[in-house]
Design a protein around this motif. Sequence first.
Motif, mmCIF file in Angstrom:
data_model
loop_
_atom_site.group_PDB
_atom_site.id
_atom_site.type_symbol
_atom_site.label_atom_id
_atom_site.label_comp_id
_atom_site.label_asym_id
_atom_site.label_seq_id
_atom_site.Cartn_x
_atom_site.Cartn_y
_atom_site.Cartn_z
ATOM 1 N N ARG A 234 18.162 -51.910 22.840
ATOM 2 C CA ARG A 234 17.372 -51.727 24.055
ATOM 3 C C ARG A 234 17.860 -52.655 25.169
ATOM 4 N NH1 ARG A 234 10.883 -51.969 24.265
ATOM 5 N NH2 ARG A 234 10.911 -51.114 26.363
ATOM 6 N N ILE A 235 18.209 -53.881 24.804
ATOM 7 C CA ILE A 235 18.754 -54.812 25.806
ATOM 8 C C ILE A 235 20.098 -54.294 26.311
ATOM 9 C CG2 ILE A 235 19.649 -57.167 26.170
ATOM 10 C CD1 ILE A 235 17.640 -58.118 24.036
ATOM 11 N N GLU A 236 20.930 -53.869 25.361
ATOM 12 C CA GLU A 236 22.281 -53.417 25.696
ATOM 13 C C GLU A 236 22.278 -52.241 26.677
ATOM 14 O OE1 GLU A 236 24.602 -52.515 22.249
ATOM 15 O OE2 GLU A 236 26.502 -52.644 23.337
ATOM 16 N N LYS A 237 21.224 -51.416 26.578
ATOM 17 C CA LYS A 237 21.093 -50.290 27.496
ATOM 18 C C LYS A 237 21.084 -50.783 28.947
ATOM 19 C CE LYS A 237 17.427 -47.740 27.531
ATOM 20 N NZ LYS A 237 16.106 -47.606 26.889
ATOM 21 N N LEU B 161 26.546 -56.836 24.735
ATOM 22 C CA LEU B 161 25.663 -57.845 24.155
ATOM 23 C C LEU B 161 26.357 -59.191 24.125
ATOM 24 C CD1 LEU B 161 23.807 -56.230 21.129
ATOM 25 C CD2 LEU B 161 22.832 -56.983 23.300
ATOM 26 N N HIS B 162 25.670 -60.195 24.564
ATOM 27 C CA HIS B 162 26.224 -61.542 24.526
ATOM 28 C C HIS B 162 26.420 -61.972 23.076
ATOM 29 C CE1 HIS B 162 26.439 -65.904 25.292
ATOM 30 N NE2 HIS B 162 26.859 -65.537 26.480
ATOM 31 N N TYR B 163 27.481 -62.767 22.822
ATOM 32 C CA TYR B 163 27.736 -63.153 21.416
ATOM 33 C C TYR B 163 26.565 -63.914 20.801
ATOM 34 C CZ TYR B 163 28.690 -68.072 22.434
ATOM 35 O OH TYR B 163 28.546 -69.379 22.796
ATOM 36 N N LEU B 164 25.800 -64.630 21.610
ATOM 37 C CA LEU B 164 24.661 -65.378 21.052
ATOM 38 C C LEU B 164 23.564 -64.437 20.543
ATOM 39 C CD1 LEU B 164 24.395 -68.264 23.692
ATOM 40 C CD2 LEU B 164 25.142 -68.495 21.310
ATOM 41 N N LEU B 165 23.507 -63.248 21.124
ATOM 42 C CA LEU B 165 22.568 -62.227 20.641
ATOM 43 C C LEU B 165 23.179 -61.474 19.447
ATOM 44 C CD1 LEU B 165 21.341 -60.759 24.051
ATOM 45 C CD2 LEU B 165 19.959 -62.077 22.427
ATOM 46 N N ARG B 166 24.436 -61.052 19.619
ATOM 47 C CA ARG B 166 25.137 -60.307 18.568
ATOM 48 C C ARG B 166 25.145 -61.052 17.245
ATOM 49 N NH1 ARG B 166 29.930 -59.942 21.812
ATOM 50 N NH2 ARG B 166 30.946 -61.283 20.282
ATOM 51 N N ARG B 167 25.353 -62.371 17.310
ATOM 52 C CA ARG B 167 25.474 -63.170 16.084
ATOM 53 C C ARG B 167 24.138 -63.625 15.527
ATOM 54 N NH1 ARG B 167 30.870 -66.629 17.700
ATOM 55 N NH2 ARG B 167 32.160 -64.738 17.794
ATOM 56 N N ILE C 255 23.334 -71.214 28.137
ATOM 57 C CA ILE C 255 24.420 -70.236 28.280
ATOM 58 C C ILE C 255 23.852 -68.814 28.239
ATOM 59 C CG2 ILE C 255 26.450 -69.269 27.102
ATOM 60 C CD1 ILE C 255 27.204 -72.210 26.383
ATOM 61 N N LEU C 256 22.929 -68.573 27.317
ATOM 62 C CA LEU C 256 22.317 -67.233 27.296
ATOM 63 C C LEU C 256 21.458 -67.013 28.549
ATOM 64 C CD1 LEU C 256 22.153 -64.627 25.505
ATOM 65 C CD2 LEU C 256 19.793 -65.315 25.150
ATOM 66 N N THR C 257 20.776 -68.059 28.982
ATOM 67 C CA THR C 257 19.934 -67.952 30.176
ATOM 68 C C THR C 257 20.768 -67.553 31.394
ATOM 69 O OG1 THR C 257 18.487 -69.661 29.264
ATOM 70 C CG2 THR C 257 18.253 -69.190 31.608
ATOM 71 N N LYS C 258 21.949 -68.142 31.508
ATOM 72 C CA LYS C 258 22.858 -67.821 32.616
ATOM 73 C C LYS C 258 23.279 -66.343 32.561
ATOM 74 C CE LYS C 258 26.914 -68.182 35.027
ATOM 75 N NZ LYS C 258 27.001 -66.922 35.739
ATOM 76 N N TRP C 259 23.590 -65.894 31.363
ATOM 77 C CA TRP C 259 23.981 -64.481 31.192
ATOM 78 C C TRP C 259 22.821 -63.569 31.575
ATOM 79 C CZ3 TRP C 259 22.469 -60.580 27.601
ATOM 80 C CH2 TRP C 259 23.348 -59.500 27.480
ATOM 81 N N LEU D 180 30.074 -71.603 19.735
ATOM 82 C CA LEU D 180 30.567 -71.740 21.100
ATOM 83 C C LEU D 180 32.064 -71.508 21.290
ATOM 84 C CD1 LEU D 180 29.646 -72.468 23.968
ATOM 85 C CD2 LEU D 180 29.829 -74.872 23.388
ATOM 86 N N PHE D 181 32.881 -71.941 20.344
ATOM 87 C CA PHE D 181 34.304 -72.040 20.669
ATOM 88 C C PHE D 181 35.171 -70.887 20.176
ATOM 89 C CE2 PHE D 181 32.621 -76.284 21.333
ATOM 90 C CZ PHE D 181 33.053 -76.476 22.640
ATOM 91 N N GLU D 182 34.581 -69.888 19.530
ATOM 92 C CA GLU D 182 35.307 -68.641 19.279
ATOM 93 C C GLU D 182 34.348 -67.480 19.468
ATOM 94 O OE1 GLU D 182 38.798 -67.714 18.747
ATOM 95 O OE2 GLU D 182 37.487 -66.169 19.563
ATOM 96 N N GLN D 183 34.389 -66.900 20.648
ATOM 97 C CA GLN D 183 33.397 -65.879 20.979
ATOM 98 C C GLN D 183 33.842 -64.480 20.577
ATOM 99 O OE1 GLN D 183 32.017 -66.644 25.007
ATOM 100 N NE2 GLN D 183 31.750 -68.815 24.541
ATOM 101 N N ASP D 184 35.100 -64.355 20.132
ATOM 102 C CA ASP D 184 35.614 -63.065 19.665
ATOM 103 C C ASP D 184 35.289 -62.924 18.173
ATOM 104 O OD1 ASP D 184 37.415 -61.232 18.405
ATOM 105 O OD2 ASP D 184 38.709 -61.308 20.173
ATOM 106 N N ASP D 185 34.508 -61.914 17.828
ATOM 107 C CA ASP D 185 34.034 -61.784 16.436
ATOM 108 C C ASP D 185 35.181 -61.620 15.440
ATOM 109 O OD1 ASP D 185 31.482 -62.018 17.387
ATOM 110 O OD2 ASP D 185 30.986 -59.884 17.208
#
Length: 368
Positions: free
Chosen positions: A33-36, A41-47, A90-94, A310-315
């Motif tokens: 629903r957020i992604e819509k 999706l931010h990595y902090l949400l995805r993970r 960081i999520l707040t900024k996004w 934080l330091f590897e945002q690519d899954d």
Amino acid sequence: MKVTPWEVEGKIDYDRLIKEFGTKPITSKILKRIEKHTGELHYLLRRGIFFCHRDLDWLLDKYENGESFYLYTGRGPSGYTHLGHLIPWILTKWLQDKFDAELWFQLTDDEKFLFNQKLDIEDAKKYAYENALDIIALGFKRGKTFIFTDTDYSGELYPQAIKVAKKITFSTAKAVFGFKNESNIGQIFFTSMQSVPAFLPSVKKGKNIPCLIPLAIDQDPHFRVARDVLPKLGFYKPAIIHSKFMPSLSEGGKMSASDPQSCIFTTDTPGEVERKIWNAFTGGRGSLKEQKEKGGNPDICPIYQYYYFLFEQDDKKLKEIYNSCRSGNRTCGECKRELIDRINSFLKKHQERREKAKKVLDKFILKS
Ligand code: TRP
């Protein structure tokens, strides 16, 4: 395990916190629903680093019906900012970028003075403005981001805080926060100050505006109380999303500014970073030979957690780090070396932006 707004100890069981605090897990359904609205999706949400919420579905209902929300978060200025503090910001900024939302950022210098025996109010204030530089350095929008300390903005906060305070009994404060007869009376009152930014913009605009609070889960008790009280004053309950804690560099526990070796401050020099990471606990084996044969354990390793948080945002790349540790291909030395480089290049940029922030600080700060 102990999780209160002022103390976090032991191995954190996040499922148990969801049950004990009565929050809802962030499901893939709500993420979709957020992604819509955000397109990604931010990595902090995805993970699942943000792992539970209160009333996020309600907030999205409102948003979809044309009522946009503002963001509120904060920081207790007891020292310099460390990397763990940055996670919710960081999520707040996004979220600010994606939803074009205002951010109200509270610096609770009063709280840190009242709860920390050794800190005087001048120091708490000094740290508050130091921390504000880190907030600005993250790139929050000028004109949409309002940062304030409780003591310098008290003229606006206090008249609202007393309305909240009048609706909270001492027995509620004791039950929620564990106060004792020996607790100072400033501590007992404090939660009413933290609740104010959850409705102050509604007061100012003369109509109810939904509020979303990204926070680390230890701050939830304040808003459990606020969510009870605010409807009695005619305001919406704030929605909340809760994050996990970035772990300490020593074995177990969260990063803590009171143990400088356990965390990296945004103001650390490259040498300090290097020393702290070299000395950090890892999930590695006793010898290189054993590591090659049996592999390391990233699940208990703070170094791996740094990549994860934080330091590897690519899954995909994160998975490679994980697997090469497990298989014994990646040594702790290599892993630490690479992390030191990543942290230092992150901090180099951050510290440059932090210097620039000094020039625009007054454009972000509210005083009364
Ligand atoms: N009490 C928080 C702390 O010690 C600071 C804070 C104030 C806060 N308002 C907030 C944190 C809202 C999260 C959300 O860090």
